[in-house]
Design a protein around this motif. Structure first.
Motif, mmCIF file in Angstrom:
data_model
loop_
_atom_site.group_PDB
_atom_site.id
_atom_site.type_symbol
_atom_site.label_atom_id
_atom_site.label_comp_id
_atom_site.label_asym_id
_atom_site.label_seq_id
_atom_site.Cartn_x
_atom_site.Cartn_y
_atom_site.Cartn_z
ATOM 1 N N ALA A 181 85.524 52.130 33.254
ATOM 2 C CA ALA A 181 86.218 51.080 34.008
ATOM 3 C C ALA A 181 86.985 50.151 33.069
ATOM 4 O O ALA A 181 88.132 49.774 33.339
ATOM 5 N N LEU A 182 86.347 49.777 31.967
ATOM 6 C CA LEU A 182 87.007 48.904 31.001
ATOM 7 C C LEU A 182 88.232 49.589 30.398
ATOM 8 O O LEU A 182 89.263 48.955 30.158
ATOM 9 N N SER A 183 88.123 50.903 30.172
ATOM 10 C CA SER A 183 89.249 51.635 29.596
ATOM 11 C C SER A 183 90.420 51.724 30.572
ATOM 12 O O SER A 183 91.573 51.880 30.150
ATOM 13 N N LEU A 184 90.135 51.598 31.865
ATOM 14 C CA LEU A 184 91.196 51.614 32.870
ATOM 15 C C LEU A 184 91.864 50.254 33.013
ATOM 16 O O LEU A 184 92.831 50.105 33.758
ATOM 17 N N GLY A 185 91.327 49.264 32.304
ATOM 18 C CA GLY A 185 91.914 47.930 32.350
ATOM 19 C C GLY A 185 91.126 46.918 33.152
ATOM 20 O O GLY A 185 91.527 45.753 33.253
#
Length: 319
Positions: A181-185
């Motif tokens: 989720a964090l990598s998706l922004g």
């Protein structure tokens, strides 16, 4: 330590929000999540106003950390529930099944953060213009009321479309999901199903045991023809819903079939005809643990995954 601007916005240690699940997210679970560094959310659902007030006050006695209340805006007596949350000065309000625009200003006046659950880019943009503090982009993988887009597809599009923090929800149960989720922004995550199988969650033990034995394809979405689809674990109730929908039954008949079934599962423990809400990550839930232990493991795994990704980047682009 994983920390994002969502932590600063809400006054929490970790960017982890517990989903506001009706009949599931009582003060006991909420306080445990907040005490462990996340944000616990009371699921108001169809609660009478006095019951909601009691849950809020119980949570206040069990934690001195921020917590919130989820308001389902289609609830017939929603105005009474709103008044209770205003009077009790709840720090955070999440909303679903409706537009919170009419009362955002009143919450802003007392410093309460308003965070709606949204299933699309268009609605996220409308909510940003209305003045909300963040949005929860919830994919169809989640349990309970769902939209159409998957989390992987929805979150990055919402991130690109708004300037407020985006919280990812749907299909997230561990540190791997948080890192994704964090990598998706996203600035954080909302997790529901995993917190059902905790020692502090007060739902019937039958529900927890059904989750523990669930496999990857054991959920289904009921009620699509009513306009209010709900993801639950497959059982006799879901099969009856499926039969009636295929036969073209009137919406009234379907709504009647679903009435009271969440209480039947959560309180009475009926796993055959109860609405056993669960997300598609149900197959990942393998044990029952205290909330603090689960959050600690999530945070550690998130940091581990991020560390591995950083190593990969260095291998590709050595300094």
């Amino acid at each position: 330590m994983i920390r994002t601007k969502l932590c600063d916005l809400l006054g929490i240690d970790y960017p982890i929000i517990q989903g506001g699940m009706a009949w599931v997210s009582t003060a006991e679970l909420v306080a445990a999540v907040s005490n462990a560094g996340g944000l616990g959310i009371i699921g108001a659902g169809q609660m009478p106003a006095n019951t909601l007030r009691q849950e809020i006050r119980k949570a206040k006695k069990m934690t001195n950390k921020p917590f919130g209340v989820n308001l389902m805006l289609l609830t017939p007596h929603i105005n009474e529930l709103i008044e209770v949350t205003l009077e009790e000065r709840v720090p955070v309000i999440t909303t679903g099944a409706g537009n919170p625009g009419a009362f955002i200003g009143r919450f802003k006046e007392i410093g309460t953060k308003v965070i709606p659950v949204i299933p699309s880019v268009a609605l996220a943009q409308r909510m940003e213009k209305a003045g909300v503090d963040a949005v929860i982009a919830e994919g169809t993988e989640s349990g309970g009321h769902v939209g159409e887009l998957t989390t992987m597809a929805l979150v990055p599009q919402v991130v690109d479309a708004v300037n407020i923090p985006v919280i990812a929800a749907g299909g997230i149960a561990d540190g791997r999901g948080i890192a994704a989720a964090l990598s998706l922004g996203a600035n954080g995550v909302q997790i529901g199903t995993r917190f059902i199988c905790t020692t502090e969650c007060t739902v019937h033990e039958n529900w927890k045991q059904k989750l523990l034995t669930a496999k990857d394809r054991d959920t289904t979405v009921t009620g699509r023809t009513t306009g209010h689809p709900v993801r639950i674990l497959k059982n006799k109730l879901s099969r009856e819903f499926d039969r009636l929908e295929k036969e073209g039954a009137p919406v009234e008949d379907l709504e009647k079939l679903g009435t009271g079934k969440l209480h039947l599962a959560a309180v009475e423990g009926d796993m055959n005809y109860g609405s056993v809400m669960a997300g598609q990550i149900a197959g990942l839930v393998k044990d029952i643990k205290p909330v603090a232990e689960i959050i600690k493991e999530m945070v550690e795994e998130t940091e581990e995954v991020i560390g591995r990704l950083q190593e990969v980047v260095l291998q590709i682009n050595p300094v």
